[in-house]
Design a protein around this motif. Structure first.
Motif, mmCIF file in Angstrom:
data_model
loop_
_atom_site.group_PDB
_atom_site.id
_atom_site.type_symbol
_atom_site.label_atom_id
_atom_site.label_comp_id
_atom_site.label_asym_id
_atom_site.label_seq_id
_atom_site.Cartn_x
_atom_site.Cartn_y
_atom_site.Cartn_z
ATOM 1 N N ALA A 137 -0.265 4.973 -15.047
ATOM 2 C CA ALA A 137 0.517 5.111 -13.988
ATOM 3 C C ALA A 137 -1.234 4.490 -13.066
ATOM 4 O O ALA A 137 -0.747 3.297 -12.381
ATOM 5 N N LEU A 138 -1.442 5.455 -13.241
ATOM 6 C CA LEU A 138 -2.972 5.359 -12.547
ATOM 7 C C LEU A 138 -3.674 4.488 -12.193
ATOM 8 O O LEU A 138 -4.320 3.617 -11.417
ATOM 9 N N ARG A 139 -3.949 4.083 -13.744
ATOM 10 C CA ARG A 139 -5.298 2.871 -13.990
ATOM 11 C C ARG A 139 -5.582 1.948 -13.413
ATOM 12 O O ARG A 139 -6.531 1.689 -12.491
ATOM 13 N N PRO A 140 -4.418 0.985 -13.476
ATOM 14 C CA PRO A 140 -4.798 -0.019 -12.418
ATOM 15 C C PRO A 140 -4.628 0.259 -10.897
ATOM 16 O O PRO A 140 -5.016 -1.117 -10.591
ATOM 17 N N LEU A 141 -4.336 1.420 -10.522
ATOM 18 C CA LEU A 141 -4.459 1.373 -9.608
ATOM 19 C C LEU A 141 -5.406 2.122 -8.225
ATOM 20 O O LEU A 141 -5.897 1.926 -7.723
ATOM 21 N N LEU A 142 -6.384 2.318 -9.438
ATOM 22 C CA LEU A 142 -8.336 2.692 -8.865
ATOM 23 C C LEU A 142 -8.723 2.195 -9.477
ATOM 24 O O LEU A 142 -8.982 1.406 -10.076
ATOM 25 N N THR A 143 -9.946 2.441 -8.400
ATOM 26 C CA THR A 143 -11.141 1.735 -8.273
ATOM 27 C C THR A 143 -11.799 3.046 -10.171
ATOM 28 O O THR A 143 -11.713 4.181 -9.881
ATOM 29 N N ALA A 200 0.633 -1.118 -0.044
ATOM 30 C CA ALA A 200 0.003 -0.168 -0.109
ATOM 31 C C ALA A 200 1.069 1.451 0.157
ATOM 32 O O ALA A 200 0.660 1.812 -0.658
ATOM 33 N N ARG A 201 1.827 1.514 0.568
ATOM 34 C CA ARG A 201 2.939 2.117 0.832
ATOM 35 C C ARG A 201 3.151 2.806 -0.262
ATOM 36 O O ARG A 201 3.082 3.658 -1.048
ATOM 37 N N GLN A 202 3.704 1.568 -1.620
ATOM 38 C CA GLN A 202 4.212 1.701 -2.112
ATOM 39 C C GLN A 202 3.140 2.193 -4.054
ATOM 40 O O GLN A 202 3.949 3.017 -4.531
ATOM 41 N N ALA A 203 1.917 1.597 -3.171
ATOM 42 C CA ALA A 203 0.762 2.149 -4.081
ATOM 43 C C ALA A 203 0.283 4.052 -4.269
ATOM 44 O O ALA A 203 0.617 4.053 -5.030
ATOM 45 N N TYR A 204 0.904 3.895 -2.664
ATOM 46 C CA TYR A 204 0.613 5.441 -1.942
ATOM 47 C C TYR A 204 1.440 6.027 -2.848
ATOM 48 O O TYR A 204 0.927 7.211 -3.435
ATOM 49 N N GLU A 205 2.957 5.784 -3.056
ATOM 50 C CA GLU A 205 4.291 6.643 -3.464
ATOM 51 C C GLU A 205 4.106 6.568 -5.405
ATOM 52 O O GLU A 205 3.700 7.740 -6.319
ATOM 53 N N ALA A 247 -6.766 -1.975 -5.005
ATOM 54 C CA ALA A 247 -7.358 -0.074 -6.054
ATOM 55 C C ALA A 247 -7.926 0.121 -5.196
ATOM 56 O O ALA A 247 -8.959 0.142 -3.713
ATOM 57 N N LEU A 248 -7.486 1.640 -5.023
ATOM 58 C CA LEU A 248 -8.082 2.695 -4.759
ATOM 59 C C LEU A 248 -9.299 2.748 -4.631
ATOM 60 O O LEU A 248 -9.714 3.459 -5.373
ATOM 61 N N ILE A 259 0.793 6.642 -7.124
ATOM 62 C CA ILE A 259 -0.590 7.277 -6.996
ATOM 63 C C ILE A 259 -0.134 9.077 -6.632
ATOM 64 O O ILE A 259 -0.152 9.467 -7.607
ATOM 65 N N VAL A 260 0.405 9.176 -5.950
ATOM 66 C CA VAL A 260 0.692 10.974 -6.112
ATOM 67 C C VAL A 260 1.438 11.343 -6.436
ATOM 68 O O VAL A 260 1.108 12.369 -7.598
ATOM 69 N N ARG A 261 2.799 10.562 -7.571
ATOM 70 C CA ARG A 261 3.363 11.406 -8.528
ATOM 71 C C ARG A 261 2.629 10.692 -10.029
ATOM 72 O O ARG A 261 2.951 11.594 -10.472
ATOM 73 N N GLY A 262 2.414 9.912 -9.940
ATOM 74 C CA GLY A 262 1.855 9.831 -11.140
ATOM 75 C C GLY A 262 0.139 10.602 -11.344
ATOM 76 O O GLY A 262 0.259 10.624 -12.199
ATOM 77 N N TYR A 263 -0.548 11.321 -9.991
ATOM 78 C CA TYR A 263 -2.104 11.834 -10.506
ATOM 79 C C TYR A 263 -0.748 13.076 -10.380
ATOM 80 O O TYR A 263 -1.193 14.121 -11.513
ATOM 81 N N ALA A 264 0.368 13.895 -10.064
ATOM 82 C CA ALA A 264 1.066 15.186 -9.964
ATOM 83 C C ALA A 264 1.366 15.202 -11.732
ATOM 84 O O ALA A 264 1.203 16.481 -12.237
ATOM 85 N N SER A 265 2.026 14.203 -12.110
ATOM 86 C CA SER A 265 2.446 14.299 -13.692
ATOM 87 C C SER A 265 1.651 14.889 -14.769
ATOM 88 O O SER A 265 1.824 13.693 -15.771
#
Length: 207
Positions: free
Chosen positions: A103-109, A85-90, A198-199, A92-98
């Motif tokens: 990168a985000l799609r497979p990690l989010l609902t 979850a910690r790795q996913a958090y980092e 998924a988040l 997702i935060v970086r993916g959203y910023a950029s």
């Protein structure tokens, strides 16, 4: 040397060593239990063993909930999940910023992805570019792990310090350092071929 004198000397040496040991171990280091507003509670038992013993670092109520999830999903490992979850958090935060949608799609609902895409699109429409970096490894604490219907649900509390730089299409870049405290809820379908979480929800938390 008289035996009595040797005994006294050994007692003095032992007392000095115990005092030094107390000075090292008795100091408060890092985050204390009272800072988390949690007090140790008697641990329920699961299969003859304390449930809290299976999930070190969490309180008894969370440990009992984790035991319930493990009953439905024996492969669930709390420590491994929190690190993932910690790795996913980092990511997702970086993916959203950029604005990295792939990168985000497979990690989010789907619902969260829709929300994130709206924010990315608005930033792109302004012509802004953003970059985020973590100043330290984020702290992750398991707050909940349970089963709802046929879905595994886990909530993680993240504390992070990060630096964000926003570069507008015109003008100078601005950099901001901030501390964040958030609760992220992850979900996955039990028995599904895809084992990934998924988040599903983000909400503010107390620091």
């Amino acid at each position: 040397m008289p035996v009595q004198f040797q005994i006294v000397m050994f007692a003095i040496v032992a007392a000095v060593l115990l005092f030094m040991l107390y000075n090292v171990l008795g100091k408060k280091v890092g985050r204390q239990p009272q800072e988390d507003a949690r007090l140790p509670q008697p641990a329920p038992t699961t299969g003859g063993a304390p449930a809290a013993a299976l999930t070190p670092g969490v309180d008894a109520a969370t440990a009992a909930a984790v035991a319930g999830l493990k009953a439905r999903d024996p492969a669930f490992d709390p420590a491994r999940f929190v690190e993932g979850a910690r790795q996913a958090y980092e990511t997702i935060v970086r993916g959203y910023a950029s604005g990295d949608r792939e990168a985000l799609r497979p990690l989010l609902t789907p619902a969260v992805m829709t929300s994130f895409e709206a924010g990315i699109a608005a930033r792109e429409a302004r012509g802004d570019r953003e970059q985020t970096e973590f100043l330290h490894t984020p702290r992750a604490d398991l707050e909940l792990a349970t089963v709802k219907d046929d879905r595994a649900v886990a909530k993680v509390r993240f504390l992070a310090e990060m630096r964000s730089t926003v570069t507008p299409v015109e003008g100078e870049a601005t950099t901001e350092e901030r501390r964040t405290a958030e609760l992220w809820t992850f979900e996955r379908a039990l028995g599904a071929a895809d084992p990934n979480w998924a988040l599903a929800r983000v909400e503010p938390a107390s620091a």
